[in-house]
Design a protein around this motif. Structure first.
Motif, short mmCIF file in Angstrom:
data_model
loop_
_atom_site.label_atom_id
_atom_site.label_comp_id
_atom_site.label_asym_id
_atom_site.label_seq_id
_atom_site.Cartn_x
_atom_site.Cartn_y
_atom_site.Cartn_z
N TYR A 174 0.70 -1.28 0.13
CA TYR A 174 -0.09 0.05 -0.10
C TYR A 174 0.82 1.24 0.00
CZ TYR A 174 -3.39 -3.48 1.72
OH TYR A 174 -4.01 -4.71 2.15
N SER A 175 0.19 2.42 -0.41
CA SER A 175 1.05 3.57 -0.42
C SER A 175 0.81 4.32 1.03
CB SER A 175 0.38 4.62 -1.38
OG SER A 175 0.69 4.35 -2.73
N ALA A 176 1.80 5.02 1.46
CA ALA A 176 1.83 5.98 2.57
C ALA A 176 2.28 7.31 2.41
CB ALA A 176 2.77 5.05 3.64
N LEU A 177 1.61 8.15 2.89
CA LEU A 177 1.94 9.70 2.56
C LEU A 177 2.11 10.51 3.94
CD1 LEU A 177 -1.45 11.35 1.45
CD2 LEU A 177 -1.04 8.89 0.78
N MET A 178 2.80 11.38 3.82
CA MET A 178 3.20 12.61 4.82
C MET A 178 2.87 13.86 4.33
SD MET A 178 6.55 13.09 7.25
CE MET A 178 6.06 11.71 8.27
N MET A 179 2.17 14.58 5.09
CA MET A 179 1.85 15.98 4.88
C MET A 179 2.59 17.04 5.79
SD MET A 179 -1.67 18.16 3.73
CE MET A 179 -2.19 18.02 5.23
N ALA A 180 3.62 17.95 4.98
CA ALA A 180 4.38 18.75 5.90
C ALA A 180 3.92 20.09 5.74
CB ALA A 180 5.72 18.70 5.74
N PRO A 181 4.19 21.20 6.56
CA PRO A 181 3.43 22.44 6.48
C PRO A 181 4.34 23.32 5.38
CG PRO A 181 4.53 22.42 8.52
CD PRO A 181 4.71 20.97 8.06
N THR A 182 5.46 22.99 5.16
CA THR A 182 6.06 23.82 4.14
C THR A 182 6.98 22.84 3.17
OG1 THR A 182 8.13 23.83 5.30
CG2 THR A 182 6.73 25.47 5.80
N SER A 183 7.21 23.52 2.03
CA SER A 183 8.01 22.64 0.93
C SER A 183 9.28 22.33 1.40
CB SER A 183 8.01 23.27 -0.42
OG SER A 183 8.65 24.57 -0.35
N VAL A 184 9.89 23.32 2.10
CA VAL A 184 11.44 23.05 2.73
C VAL A 184 11.36 21.89 3.70
CG1 VAL A 184 13.14 24.30 4.13
CG2 VAL A 184 12.12 25.39 2.43
N LEU A 185 10.55 21.58 4.66
CA LEU A 185 10.25 20.86 5.54
C LEU A 185 10.05 19.37 4.52
CD1 LEU A 185 10.47 19.91 8.41
CD2 LEU A 185 8.35 20.48 8.78
N ALA A 186 9.18 19.38 3.61
CA ALA A 186 8.87 18.30 2.79
C ALA A 186 10.23 17.68 2.32
CB ALA A 186 7.89 18.84 2.03
N LEU A 187 10.75 18.59 1.83
CA LEU A 187 11.96 18.09 0.89
C LEU A 187 12.94 17.62 1.85
CD1 LEU A 187 14.02 18.18 -1.73
CD2 LEU A 187 14.62 20.40 -1.21
N GLN A 188 13.28 17.91 3.19
CA GLN A 188 14.05 17.72 4.18
C GLN A 188 13.66 16.15 4.41
OE1 GLN A 188 14.94 19.69 7.88
NE2 GLN A 188 16.68 19.58 7.30
N HIS A 189 12.31 15.75 4.84
CA HIS A 189 11.90 14.64 4.92
C HIS A 189 12.18 13.67 3.89
CE1 HIS A 189 9.93 15.61 8.88
NE2 HIS A 189 9.01 15.99 8.45
N TYR A 190 12.03 14.04 2.58
CA TYR A 190 12.36 13.25 1.44
C TYR A 190 13.67 12.86 1.47
CZ TYR A 190 13.20 12.27 -3.37
OH TYR A 190 13.41 11.97 -4.80
N GLU A 191 14.53 13.76 1.69
CA GLU A 191 15.95 13.44 1.82
C GLU A 191 16.57 12.68 2.81
OE1 GLU A 191 17.72 17.37 1.67
OE2 GLU A 191 17.41 17.49 -0.79
#
Length: 477
Positions: free
Chosen positions: A131-148
């Protein structure tokens, strides 16, 4: 809200409150007007929450997950050992995911307590199960940091954890191709911002959806994320330390996991309360840290100069520090800037391209910069203790010893600040903060938007929160 409710709690009617806020006769008139509007904000929030819970349907859990040992085996490949609180929370989440009904759980953990790795392991469990899993962060900078960060963790787990991680934000290139991918492919870990809940974004079979820094999103935004797919499990994360007495009101009926231990490899932040007589030595220490290759935060309560308040502001401090530290890379940041500009400045600091970041509390929920080792908070007496603790948590995130100086203004009462040098436990500080706040804090710098309130402050207005909760409990819903 009825007229008798306002009378029972000695509140202005709505029209009088609006008049008092804009054209107060005196301080008492202004305070009473604000109290009424704060009551309305709490009442509306709590009633909406109560209605959602009343209408809540327990959906059957139709997801079939693989053997949990597949994800638990990865714990030994981490470069550190999870704390007992992290392991307990992970166990609770995995049990939820295999439960009879779809679950909703809130993870509360102090800054740096390791919430993200626990949430990530839950996402891995879903992806390994197809299954897919998703996480929503409040800013694109924080989302990018989570991704890395997630990419680096997946590499640690080796080829037996062959899971693809994708990121979707408003700044993503080839958004149409990304949207098509996440709508059609199973077993993805998806990180993003509110772009995940925008119109036209479909996600194939998510088993779990996670909201990072959940208080930065409104109830309806979190609800829209939960509507992705067919009734996925929901997980929310918050680093805002809320006293138990208030949490019972705000999170009544919600399963809560508290990560109340810090990782063993985390060095305590050395904290000091100082007045203006220590400014020269503070600047000397800042220079020493930067010469050692480290970075520094300077926090101010205001964006620009104010004729009414003798407080430090970002605009003036940025220019002053550029004069004090010629040759250093110094940038100013505040919440009024366009999001793209804020992201650019924060990304530059995270990349080590800025030596000193002068900012308002907009960095309280921010990015992880392990190289930042020093924070100077100006006019610290004007902030709530919980906010000071959240800000302090921006440093001390790496292997280096970190420091925080709480600089006070002229004639400041520093008694309340003493606990900042004595404790690094966010929940303990929040309880102390709640017990010490009073009417004198009316013109202080409010907590920065817990649960998304515009005017209300759960610490300063704790009594009004309790009154609103009593009113909602006694109303017909």
């Amino acid at each position: 809200m009825s007229t008798c409710s306002a009378t029972r709690h000695d509140l202005y009617d709505h029209a009088s409150a609006i008049r008092a806020i804009h054209f107060p006769k005196d301080f008492d008139d202004l305070k009473k007007g604000r109290d009424r509007l704060v009551f309305e904000e709490f009442y509306t929030f709590l009633k909406k929450l109560c209605e959602l819970r009343e209408n809540e349907v327990s959906y059957p859990n139709n997801f079939e997950f693989c053997d949990e040992t597949r994800v638990l085996n990865f714990l030994s490949k981490l470069p550190y050992t999870l704390t007992g609180a992290q392991k307990r929370t992970l166990r609770e989440i995995l049990n939820d995911m295999r439960g009879e009904n779809v679950s909703y759980r809130l993870i509360q953990g102090d800054v740096g307590s390791g919430k993200t790795i626990v949430a990530f392991l839950a996402m891995v469990y879903a992806a390994l199960s197809g299954y897919s899993a998703l996480m929503m962060a409040p800013t694109s900078v924080l989302a990018l940091q989570h991704y890395e960060t997630f990419l680096s963790w997946i590499k640690l787990f080796g080829p037996e954890c062959d899971i693809e991680i994708v990121i979707l934000t408003a700044r993503s290139k080839n958004k149409s191709a990304l949207k098509k991918k996440i709508a059609s492919e199973k077993g993805l870990i998806i990180v993003g911002t509110q772009a995940l809940i925008s119109d036209g974004t479909e996600i194939d079979t998510p088993a779990i959806v996670i909201t990072d820094e959940q208080h930065r999103f409104g109830v309806m935004q979190r609800e829209r994320l939960a509507l992705k797919g067919t009734h996925p499990h929901e997980l929310a994360m918050s680093a805002t330390p809320i006293p138990r007495s208030l949490a019972m009101i705000l999170y009544a009926g919600v399963n809560v996991s508290i990560i109340d231990e810090m990782p063993e490899n985390r060095l305590p932040i050395k904290s000091f309360v100082a007045d203006e007589s220590y400014r020269v030595s503070t600047y000397r220490f800042i220079n020493k840290e930067i010469e050692s290759g480290r970075q520094v935060y300077v926090i101010c309560p205001l964006v620009e100069p104010s004729e009414d308040m003798d407080l430090k502001d970002v605009e003036t401090e940025t220019e002053m520090l550029r004069a004090v530290f010629p040759g250093l890379r110094i940038e100013g940041l505040n919440g009024r800037m366009p999001q793209d500009k804020k992201d650019e400045i924060m990304s530059s600091f995270a990349a080590g391209e800025t030596d000193i970041l002068v900012s308002t509390t907009v960095v309280e929920v921010g990015i992880n910069v392990p190289n930042a080792t020093f924070m100077l908070i100006e006019n610290s007496e004007r902030f709530g203790l919980a906010t000071l603790h959240q800000l302090r948590g921006r440093v001390g995130r790496g292997e280096f010893q970190s420091y925080c100086v709480f600089m006070t203004g002229k004639n400041a009462d520093t008694e309340r600040l003493k606990i900042m040098g004595e404790s690094d436990n966010g929940f303990e500080i929040a309880d102390y903060d709640l017990s010490k706040r009073g009417p004198g804090d009316f013109f202080g710098i409010r907590q920065s938007g817990e649960i998304g309130f515009k005017l209300a402050d759960i610490y300063q207005d704790a009594g009004i929160l309790r009154a609103a909760a009593e009113e909602v409990k006694g109303s017909d819903i």
